[in-house]
Design a protein around this motif. Structure first.
Motif, short mmCIF file in Angstrom:
data_model
loop_
_atom_site.label_atom_id
_atom_site.label_comp_id
_atom_site.label_asym_id
_atom_site.label_seq_id
_atom_site.Cartn_x
_atom_site.Cartn_y
_atom_site.Cartn_z
N GLY A 86 50.95 128.77 -10.96
CA GLY A 86 50.36 129.86 -11.72
C GLY A 86 51.34 130.60 -12.61
O GLY A 86 52.48 130.21 -12.81
N CYS A 87 50.85 131.70 -13.15
CA CYS A 87 51.64 132.55 -14.04
C CYS A 87 52.22 133.72 -13.22
O CYS A 87 51.84 133.92 -12.07
N PRO A 88 53.13 134.50 -13.79
CA PRO A 88 53.70 135.62 -13.03
C PRO A 88 52.66 136.60 -12.51
O PRO A 88 52.84 137.19 -11.45
N GLU A 89 51.54 136.76 -13.24
CA GLU A 89 50.53 137.71 -12.81
C GLU A 89 49.83 137.25 -11.52
O GLU A 89 49.79 137.99 -10.53
N CYS A 90 49.29 136.03 -11.51
CA CYS A 90 48.59 135.61 -10.30
C CYS A 90 49.58 135.32 -9.17
O CYS A 90 49.25 135.44 -7.99
N ARG A 91 50.83 135.00 -9.53
CA ARG A 91 51.83 134.78 -8.49
C ARG A 91 52.21 136.09 -7.82
O ARG A 91 52.53 136.11 -6.62
N GLY A 92 52.20 137.17 -8.57
CA GLY A 92 52.53 138.46 -7.99
C GLY A 92 51.57 138.85 -6.88
O GLY A 92 51.98 139.32 -5.81
N GLU A 93 50.28 138.65 -7.10
CA GLU A 93 49.28 138.96 -6.07
C GLU A 93 49.44 138.03 -4.87
O GLU A 93 49.31 138.45 -3.72
N TYR A 94 49.72 136.78 -5.15
CA TYR A 94 49.88 135.80 -4.07
C TYR A 94 51.10 136.12 -3.21
O TYR A 94 51.06 135.98 -1.98
N GLN A 95 52.19 136.57 -3.84
CA GLN A 95 53.40 136.88 -3.08
C GLN A 95 53.12 137.98 -2.04
O GLN A 95 53.68 137.94 -0.94
N LYS A 96 52.24 138.91 -2.37
CA LYS A 96 51.88 139.96 -1.40
C LYS A 96 51.18 139.35 -0.20
O LYS A 96 51.46 139.72 0.95
N LEU A 97 50.24 138.42 -0.46
CA LEU A 97 49.54 137.75 0.63
C LEU A 97 50.51 136.95 1.50
O LEU A 97 50.42 136.95 2.74
N LEU A 98 51.45 136.30 0.84
CA LEU A 98 52.41 135.48 1.56
C LEU A 98 53.31 136.36 2.43
O LEU A 98 53.62 136.01 3.58
N TYR A 99 53.73 137.48 1.88
CA TYR A 99 54.56 138.41 2.64
C TYR A 99 53.83 138.89 3.90
O TYR A 99 54.41 138.92 5.00
N GLU A 100 52.57 139.23 3.73
CA GLU A 100 51.79 139.71 4.87
C GLU A 100 51.61 138.63 5.92
O GLU A 100 51.59 138.91 7.13
N TYR A 101 51.50 137.36 5.47
CA TYR A 101 51.34 136.26 6.43
C TYR A 101 52.63 136.05 7.23
O TYR A 101 52.61 135.86 8.45
N TYR A 102 53.78 136.07 6.53
CA TYR A 102 55.05 135.73 7.18
C TYR A 102 55.65 136.88 7.98
O TYR A 102 56.45 136.65 8.90
N LEU A 103 55.32 138.11 7.64
CA LEU A 103 55.97 139.26 8.27
C LEU A 103 55.91 139.22 9.80
O LEU A 103 56.94 139.45 10.46
#
Length: 424
Positions: free
Chosen positions: A166-183
């Motif tokens: 994806g682009c930086p915009e949709c990747r930014g939202e995804y990174q939040k989801l990923l952070y919440e999953y891995y935390l």
């Protein structure tokens, strides 16, 4: 004192060099047919070139770069990859004024301080292509098709794995989801991934440590969270690939290891049992030129490791026999014949023959043994009688055929050897 090559480097001797030249010539030929032109860039760059492009949180920047200060205190780095330097050249040399797309290819030696292993060196070599100026899906497909044709002409069994990050915009939202999953799993992650969690969670998907891989199997994948434009771009790339007859596997785990990638990312993977692994990787980088201080210019490309490629070609039985034998070995019966032999050898070389002339002062017997060991096709012996008469015996080593020739007439000698060479 006996010196050895530094750890992680190696000498490439003539028998192997011929194989390198073989794949280099194939790569240049394919690039030429796609109208890509070769670029050559410096071996080292200002360190900031890689910090801004590759990404400060990547393993390449944090662990693997050879960085040093020059005598003026400027920080310089031996190039660890090719794209950043090519992008810097694109900006500095004003290539944005050229008609788009700007199609470039390179053959470079690169440097990374990493663990040495089979096919893995600290000085290594890559082929790569970069295409600047088109953000369209068919540009992605063209770059992939170039790599696929190169592998096809080498006879390599491979399969394309492809994804979109994806682009930086949709990747930014995804990174939040990923952070919440891995935390909740932070304590179970390897030390590197514990740092990546805070700096760049996307890198967690790419970790090769088995404990991290086990956690990542259930993690959300970016391909499922693309925005409408990125999804449409990816679908069109796949459509082009199908129309080109290039088979592919959608692989949601591909994220690539460098921060500049956007949208399409891909790898070619060996299909040979026992040597399966990535042999080429690339993707799109639409923000790289702008990030490095240039205009907003999209780009896409790939790179492949030559050492890994040659290992794979050998494993799949795709390397040809490339031994080079002399067309003619000129042996000397007398020291006085040396000047005549040198003159004849030079004239035949000018005409395109591969000629070896005795220069070590060996006996005639030793010379003939050397001619046999070198697998020379023909032998010509010059001595006192030959110098007086102007004629000599030309001996065909394999068949034993013997011809009397006027050795002073280089054109006649060349014709005899060339006719035999063309016939075989």
């Amino acid at each position: 004192m006996l010196y050895n090559a530094p750890r992680g480097t190696r000498d490439i001797l003539p028998d192997e060099t011929r194989l390198w030249q073989y794949v280099e010539d194939k790569f240049r030929s394919v690039c030429d047919r796609f109208a890509y032109e070769e670029i050559r860039i410096p071996t080292f760059e200002h360190t900031e070139v890689f910090l801004r492009s590759v990404g400060e949180t990547t393993d390449v920047v944090q662990k693997e770069m050879y960085t040093f200060d020059d005598k003026s205190g400027r920080s310089l780095t031996l190039r660890p990859e090719g794209t950043a330097g090519v992008a810097r050249s694109f900006i500095e040399q004003g290539m944005s004024s050229n008609p788009y797309p700007v199609r470039l290819y390179y053959l470079l030696n690169l440097f990374r301080y990493e663990r040495v292993g089979k096919g893995r060196y600290r000085e290594f070599n890559q082929f790569g292509v970069e295409a600047f100026g088109s953000g369209e899906p068919d540009m992605d497909a063209e770059v992939i098709a170039l790599a696929d044709l190169f592998f096809a002409e080498l006879g390599l069994k491979r399969r394309l794995h492809i994804n979109s990050i994806g682009c930086p915009e949709c990747r930014g939202e995804y990174q939040k989801l990923l952070y919440e999953y891995y935390l909740p799993h932070a304590a179970e992650l390897c030390p590197d991934c514990q740092q990546r969690l805070e700096r760049n969670p996307l890198r967690l998907i790419d970790c090769k440590v088995e404990s991290c891989r086990a956690i990542s199997r259930s993690a959300p994948r970016l391909l499922d969270y693309l925005d409408e434009d990125c999804r449409a771009h990816f679908d069109r790339v796949l459509e082009f690939l199908r129309s080109l007859g290039i088979e592919y596997t959608i692989d949601k785990d591909i994220v690539r290891g460098l921060d500049y990638y956007t949208k399409t990312v891909f790898e070619f993977v060996s299909e040979n049992v026992g040597t399966q692994g990535t042999i080429c990787g690339g993707g799109r980088y639409d923000t790289l030129i702008e990030t490095m201080g240039g205009e907003e210019v999209p780009g896409v490309g790939f790179a492949l490791g030559v050492e890994r490629l040659l290992m794979e070609l050998e494993a799949q039985g795709c390397l040809p026999e490339l031994a080079q034998y002399p067309d003619l070995f000129i042996a000397l019966q007398t020291e006085a014949a040396g000047a005549a032999a040198a003159g004849l050898a030079l004239e035949l070389r000018r005409r395109g023959l591969r000629v070896v002339s005795e220069v070590c002062g060996r006996s005639l017997r030793a010379q003939l043994k050397q001619a046999d060991r070198s697998a020379a096709r023909w032998v010509l012996v010059l001595g006192g009688n030959e110098l007086e008469t102007g004629t000599a015996e030309l001996r065909q080593m394999e068949s034993g055929e013997r011809l009397t020739v006027n050795w002073c007439d280089a054109a006649a000698v060349w014709q005899e050897i060339k006719e035999n060479k063309d016939a075989n």
